[in-house]
Design an enzyme around this catalytic site. Structure first.
Site, short mmCIF file in Angstrom:
data_model
loop_
_atom_site.label_atom_id
_atom_site.label_comp_id
_atom_site.label_asym_id
_atom_site.label_seq_id
_atom_site.Cartn_x
_atom_site.Cartn_y
_atom_site.Cartn_z
N HIS A 206 0.79 -1.51 0.01
CA HIS A 206 -0.02 -0.09 -0.03
C HIS A 206 0.84 1.38 0.08
CE1 HIS A 206 -3.20 -2.50 0.40
NE2 HIS A 206 -3.94 -1.62 -0.05
N GLU A 451 -10.68 -11.27 -4.17
CA GLU A 451 -9.50 -10.94 -3.97
C GLU A 451 -8.60 -12.09 -3.29
OE1 GLU A 451 -8.76 -7.48 -1.85
OE2 GLU A 451 -10.33 -7.62 -0.45
N ASP A 475 -4.37 -8.59 -4.20
CA ASP A 475 -4.57 -9.51 -3.02
C ASP A 475 -4.59 -10.83 -3.72
OD1 ASP A 475 -3.94 -8.36 -0.57
OD2 ASP A 475 -5.94 -7.66 -0.57
N ARG A 485 2.94 -9.33 -0.97
CA ARG A 485 2.89 -8.00 -2.01
C ARG A 485 3.66 -6.61 -1.61
NH1 ARG A 485 -3.55 -5.89 -1.54
NH2 ARG A 485 -2.43 -3.93 -2.26
N CYS A 522 -10.04 -3.79 -10.14
CA CYS A 522 -9.64 -2.49 -9.46
C CYS A 522 -8.38 -2.71 -8.77
CB CYS A 522 -10.71 -2.02 -8.47
SG CYS A 522 -10.95 -3.34 -7.14
C1 PEP Z 1 -6.70 -5.43 -4.55
O1 PEP Z 1 -6.29 -6.51 -3.41
O2 PEP Z 1 -6.38 -5.50 -5.52
C2 PEP Z 1 -7.33 -4.27 -3.99
C3 PEP Z 1 -7.75 -3.58 -4.94
O3 PEP Z 1 -7.34 -3.97 -2.60
P1 PEP Z 1 -6.19 -3.22 -1.83
O4 PEP Z 1 -5.10 -3.08 -2.90
O5 PEP Z 1 -6.67 -1.97 -1.34
O6 PEP Z 1 -5.84 -4.56 -1.05
MG MG Z 2 -7.15 -6.06 -1.51
#
Ligand code: PEP
Ligand code: MG
Length: 593
Positions: A206, A451, A475, A485, A522
């Site tokens: 993140h 996810e 995820d 990640r 997304c």
């Molecule tokens: C994902 O996991 O792809 C997602 C969009 O959610 P985040 O990146 O906020 O975990």
């Molecule tokens: Mg996610």
């Protein structure tokens, strides 16, 4: 972007390599956040803040006690004298953390001296340590060290978060640190900080996502960063190529200055696409929406022509604070967003905290998990803690009265979780109506993030209870391939083009199409033009990405023939090797459009 007049070392140029996680180039003076530097701020607080400071202290000591408890449990697994010694030591630490003498003393300093919690801890620890040191008995005087260690642990728990941000740095500084958390990144103002580099971190963590959405060039996973760079050194951070250049030569600086100009020209030329509908060459319409990491991106979403917010991550409301945001505060943020989007849909995700995304205000809700990515995070935490879920749902229902709003649930694995939230949503709606509050009518659609591999494999089952799907490929890739990640050591293995990941995406899209519910992507691949043709070829018609990526993805869509993309996707789905898949995709991107 400005170069430093404070450059102290005129040493020869050094080039360090890492993972370029947010594209672009930053040129500026280094600001090194020392490893182990606790950044303890000491100040006096007004009477009205005493309660808040005491609550921060309580959360920090509870967290410290949990950490020591974990260490004690781990110590049981080792044998011999060392284990015995360690056991005694940790027991002493745990007793100190639970002692009314220590905690009471710190509280008194907050209450009567009006010190902030950090300063109260430092003062109390130093007083107790001095008492021990004055003792004649060698064993007891040696305990002063333990007292300091415990104090240090509490301070670390208190300063989990840099409440003071990055203000006061030389304009255009580049932040250099061992680790930069998502909460740290949220505090970086792109008008003050021009980029960052750190030793730890992966491309899909993140921190990286936050850097991309702020447009801050960033390189993570750079070994040798801290021994090489000193504050004031002139740096170039090349986030596109994963380079950190220390004390660049004049020639190198001139080359990068040219690159910056070219990038600005490209960005200007892409703005002309703002009002052009995203349609493939053969007329297939694709909806391009924006992810929202921080409210300050809202303007950018409008500027780039986002057709809605496909993923509003609510975590920012919980970061860098020691209390929880209430219903009213959340309502105001959401209502403002819904109104700003002027009739375009806003998809708000319930809290997705846990794993790498820790917010200090939630400290009390977390046991220290040995495996946080698989622990009490996201929807699991919300369902366990109604005091987290209820205000969120109420705020969403109220904001939904101002325009189209959809509710999205993270980390779903079962139908039961969706049903439980729907029940809670209906109950909250009834409560608000009884209170005479205006809410969305009809109730907002309730969608789920796909996810977790298990959710993708059960997509046909989840499609019976969910109103829409949003595929979170970040995820999904992490859990499918067992690759953290946010971990630099395995970042090279993180590959959304692995056939397993693609099959899960395909399975999910087909399940959604069969159930006639909308499905979007997304995750970060939605904003990377490299993947656009493949996703469209697999039947995805909605993509949500950081606003900055919309023009380039749109430009790519305009050049794609949907039928050709579909044929190439089918060819790709027959492959078993991710190298071959990448080659087929790159070849299509270069030649067939
Ligand atoms: C994902 O996991 O792809 C997602 C969009 O959610 P985040 O990146 O906020 O975990
Ligand atoms: Mg996610």
């Amino acid at each position: 972007m400005k170069t430093s007049s404070r450059t102290k070392r005129r040493g020869s140029e050094q080039v360090l390599e890492g993972l370029g996680v947010a594209p672009g180039v930053a040129i500026g003076p280094a600001h090194v956040r020392e490893a182990g530097d606790l950044q303890v701020a000491e100040y006096l607080i007004p009477a009205g803040r005493v309660k808040e400071e005491k609550a921060r202290l309580t959360a920090a000591t509870a967290k410290a006690a949990r950490q020591v408890g974990k260490l004690k449990a781990k110590a049981l697994g080792i044998h011999g004298l060392a284990a015995e010694e360690l056991g005694y030591l940790l027991e002493a630490h745990s007793q100190m953390l639970n002692s009314t003498r220590l905690v009471g003393g710190i509280e008194r300093r907050i209450e009567t001296d009006r010190r902030n919690a950090e300063s109260a801890v430092m003062a109390e620890i130093s007083a107790i340590a001095q008492e021990f040191e004055a003792m004649e008995d060698k064993y007891l005087s040696g305990r002063a060290e333990d007292v300091r260690e415990v104090g240090h642990r509490i301070l670390r728990c208190l300063t989990d978060v840099d409440y003071h941000g990055f203000g006061g740095l030389e304009k255009g500084s580049i932040v250099i640190s061992e680790e930069i958390s998502p909460a740290d990144t949220a505090l970086m103002d792109p008008r003050e900080v021009s980029g960052f580099a750190c030793v730890l971190g992966g491309a899909e963590g993140h921190t990286a996502i936050m850097a991309r959405s702020l447009g801050l060039p960033a390189v993570v996973g750079v070994p040798g960063l801290l021994p090489t760079i000193r504050s004031g050194d002139q740096l170039i951070v090349d986030g596109s190529n994963g380079l950190v250049i220390v004390n660049p030569t004049a020639g190198r600086l001139a080359g990068y200055a040219r690159r910056l100009k070219d990038m600005a020209r490209e960005a200007r030329s892409l703005t002309r696409l703002r009002n052009v509908p995203a349609k493939t060459r053969d007329g297939q319409r694709v909806v391009l929406q924006s992810n929202l990491e921080l409210p300050r991106e809202l303007e950018q979403a409008s500027d780039t022509g986002a057709e809605g917010i496909g993923l509003l991550r609510t975590e920012f409301m919980y970061m860098n604070r020691s209390d929880l945001p209430g219903e009213e505060e959340q309502y105001e943020v959401l209502a403002k967003t819904v109104k700003a989007m002027q009739g375009r849909p806003v998809t708000v995700r319930t809290l997705d905290i846990g794993g790498e995304k820790l917010a200090s205000s939630l400290g009390e809700h977390f046991g220290e998990s040995a495996n946080p990515a698989l622990g009490l995070r996201a929807i699991r935490l919300s369902l366990k803690e109604p005091k987290l879920l209820r205000p969120q749902l109420a705020a969403m229902l109220r904001a939904g009265a101002h325009g189209p709003l959809r509710i999205l649930l993270p980390m779903i694995t079962t139908q039961g979780e969706v049903r439980a939230v729907r029940k809670e949503l209906e109950k909250t709606a009834r409560r608000l109506i009884r209170r005479g509050v205006t809410i969305a009518d009809p109730l907002p659609p309730l969608g789920v993030m796909i996810e977790v591999p298990g959710a993708a494999l059960a997509a046909d089952s989840l499609a019976q209870t969910a109103d829409f799907f949003a595929i979170g490929t970040n995820d999904l890739t992490m859990y499918t391939l067992a690759i953290d990640r946010g971990e630099e050591q395995v970042a090279h293995l993180f590959n959304p083009l692995h056939p397993a990941v693609l099959r899960l995406i395909q399975f999910t899209v087909e399940a959604a199409l069969r159930a006639r519910i909308p499905v979007s992507v997304c995750g970060e691949i939605a904003g990377d033009p490299r993947y656009t043709a493949l996703l469209i070829g697999l039947g995805v018609r909605e993509l949500s990405m950081t606003a900055k990526a919309i023009p380039r993805v749109k430009s790519r869509i305009l050049s794609i023939d949907m039928h050709a993309a579909g044929r190439r996707a089918m060819m790709i789905m027959e492959q078993v090797d991710s190298g071959r898949i990448a080659a087929l995709l790159d070849d299509f991107n270069e030649t067939a459009s």
